[in-house]
Design an enzyme around this catalytic site. Structure first.
Site, mmCIF file in Angstrom:
data_model
loop_
_atom_site.group_PDB
_atom_site.id
_atom_site.type_symbol
_atom_site.label_atom_id
_atom_site.label_comp_id
_atom_site.label_asym_id
_atom_site.label_seq_id
_atom_site.Cartn_x
_atom_site.Cartn_y
_atom_site.Cartn_z
ATOM 1 N N CYS A 8 0.731 -1.489 -0.079
ATOM 2 C CA CYS A 8 -0.026 0.019 -0.034
ATOM 3 C C CYS A 8 0.757 1.433 -0.118
ATOM 4 C CB CYS A 8 -0.993 0.059 1.222
ATOM 5 S SG CYS A 8 -2.112 -1.430 1.182
ATOM 6 N N HIS A 32 -2.033 8.431 6.170
ATOM 7 C CA HIS A 32 -2.331 7.298 5.601
ATOM 8 C C HIS A 32 -3.593 6.812 5.913
ATOM 9 C CE1 HIS A 32 -1.509 3.285 3.766
ATOM 10 N NE2 HIS A 32 -1.571 2.747 4.757
ATOM 11 N N HIS A 87 -9.426 3.013 0.588
ATOM 12 C CA HIS A 87 -8.147 2.600 0.540
ATOM 13 C C HIS A 87 -7.745 2.134 -0.570
ATOM 14 C CE1 HIS A 87 -4.346 1.489 1.242
ATOM 15 N NE2 HIS A 87 -4.258 0.653 2.415
#
Length: 393
Positions: free
Chosen positions: A154, A289, A322
């Site tokens: 990620c 994040h 996400h």
């Protein structure tokens, strides 16, 4: 060192096609429905924010005999938009041998081999590597410089932007198409369901009752080049400058961040040192994040309180979910747009805040105070990266 500027941008997201749709969507502060219409998604929470069906590009079915899936088609469309936006649809005076591509993905065209295993598409092949999301962009654009795909989960597209900056600074390339692409993966979603890391409602970073993340799909591509090169070909000042990058690795756990946040803090401070011209007090905003998972949000909140205590946050994942390997690129895109428009859009309401996540999340659209933005992207394996973007000159 000459500035590295963002001269073109492209996006395909749950908010629609194009950067204008993305920017408008950032101001709605509303998420789309997240239920996945997949009868084979036999899991507790089959949720993901999808690119609207009408906006999914047809694209080529294959490239040089290699079948292309949804992720590669997303990357192609975002790169096409970015090339047009940067005035690079035709190379003109730009040497294609000096044009590089660094596109990241966590899962690539995974639906090709998922379909093979289930018998839905027996001819799609059982091997679907990640690298076509980058190679197909270079091939179809005619970019003949370095071409690579970063795939460290990620934080991948955050690393892609850093690699792109290094290619320019080292003289390996004049122009780099950098970003990330991610598409619906039944396997990835099932794995996160088994981990208990999917929120049954929606993505709610920093909320008291958050229960995990919700993924999103799409692609974001930014065109980077030195300011001198942009001026020489008659391009404008661009959207923003990439002025600092910082990498670190927790080396702590396969999936969990190190609870003290030391290596996350190291990445943030290294990015600010690399920028040279900014410190924590001058950062006008942070795109965290902020996945909505329990430990990640708490650790990042504590580090932000130490490094950028006065900077408001724009929680992008609360809006589009996400986006996995594309998350860093989407965060950098949103930062570049905020710097370009000098505006911090409203955050999506997520309910009562977690008292352990004492971060400022403005509920209304506000003018920026400060010409810098900090972008964070973290990943499994402890792979951390922070980027500092600044206003265009």
């Amino acid at each position: 060192m000459d500035d590295i500027t963002v001269t073109g941008v492209g996006a395909l997201s749950p908010l629609g096609t194009g950067v204008d749709a993305f920017w408008r969507g950032m101001h709605t502060a509303r998420t789309a429905p997240s239920r996945v219409p997949d009868p084979l998604a036999r899991m507790d929470h089959p949720r993901m924010y999808l690119v609207p069906g009408a906006d999914v590009p047809d694209g080529p079915a294959e490239w040089e005999g290699l079948p292309l899936g949804r992720g590669s088609r997303f990357a192609i469309e975002a790169a096409r938009q970015a090339a047009e936006d940067a005035g690079l649809s035709a190379w003109g005076s730009v040497d294609p041998r000096r044009v590089a591509v660094v596109i990241s993905s966590g899962m690539g065209d995974t639906e090709l081999h998922e379909a093979w295993w289930t018998g839905e598409a027996p001819d799609s092949g059982r091997w679907a590597p990640v690298f076509p999301v980058a190679s197909v962009v270079g091939g179809l654009l005619g970019a003949r410089g370095p071409n690579t795909c970063v795939s460290n989960a990620c934080s991948a597209s955050g690393y892609a932007l850093s690699v792109a900056a290094d290619l320019i600074r080292s003289g390996e390339a004049d122009v780099v198409f950098a970003g990330g692409a991610e598409a619906y993966s039944r396997v990835a979603l099932a794995c996160f369901n088994r981990l208990g890391a999917i929120d049954p409602d929606r993505c709610r970073p920093f909320a008291a009752d958050r229960r995990g993340t919700v993924f999103g799909e799409g692609a974001a591509v930014l065109v980077l080049e030195s300011a001198a090169h942009a001026r020489a070909r008659g391009a404008g000042p661009g959207y923003a400058r990439l002025v600092g990058t910082g990498w670190s690795c927790d080396a702590h756990h396969a999936t969990a961040p190190e609870p003290g946040g030391g290596q996350i803090e190291r990445a943030m401070r290294q990015a600010l040192r690399d920028a040279g011209e900014a410190d924590g007090d001058e950062v006008g905003f942070v795109v965290p994040h902020g996945t909505g998972t329990d430990l990640n949000d708490v650790v990042e909140s504590r580090v932000l309180a130490a490094v950028t205590p006065h900077s408001p946050l724009y929680s992008l994942k609360a809006l589009i979910g996400h986006t996995g390997g594309a998350a860093g690129a989407f965060a950098a895109l949103s930062a570049a747009l905020m710097l370009h428009h000098r505006t911090l859009p409203p955050n999506v309401p997520v309910g009562a805040a977690d008292p352990e996540c004492a971060v400022p999340l403005p509920s209304g659209s506000t003018p920026l105070s400060g010409g810098y933005g900090l972008v964070n992207a973290y990943a499994f394996g402890g792979n951390n990266i922070s980027l500092v973007l600044a206003e265009a000159r």
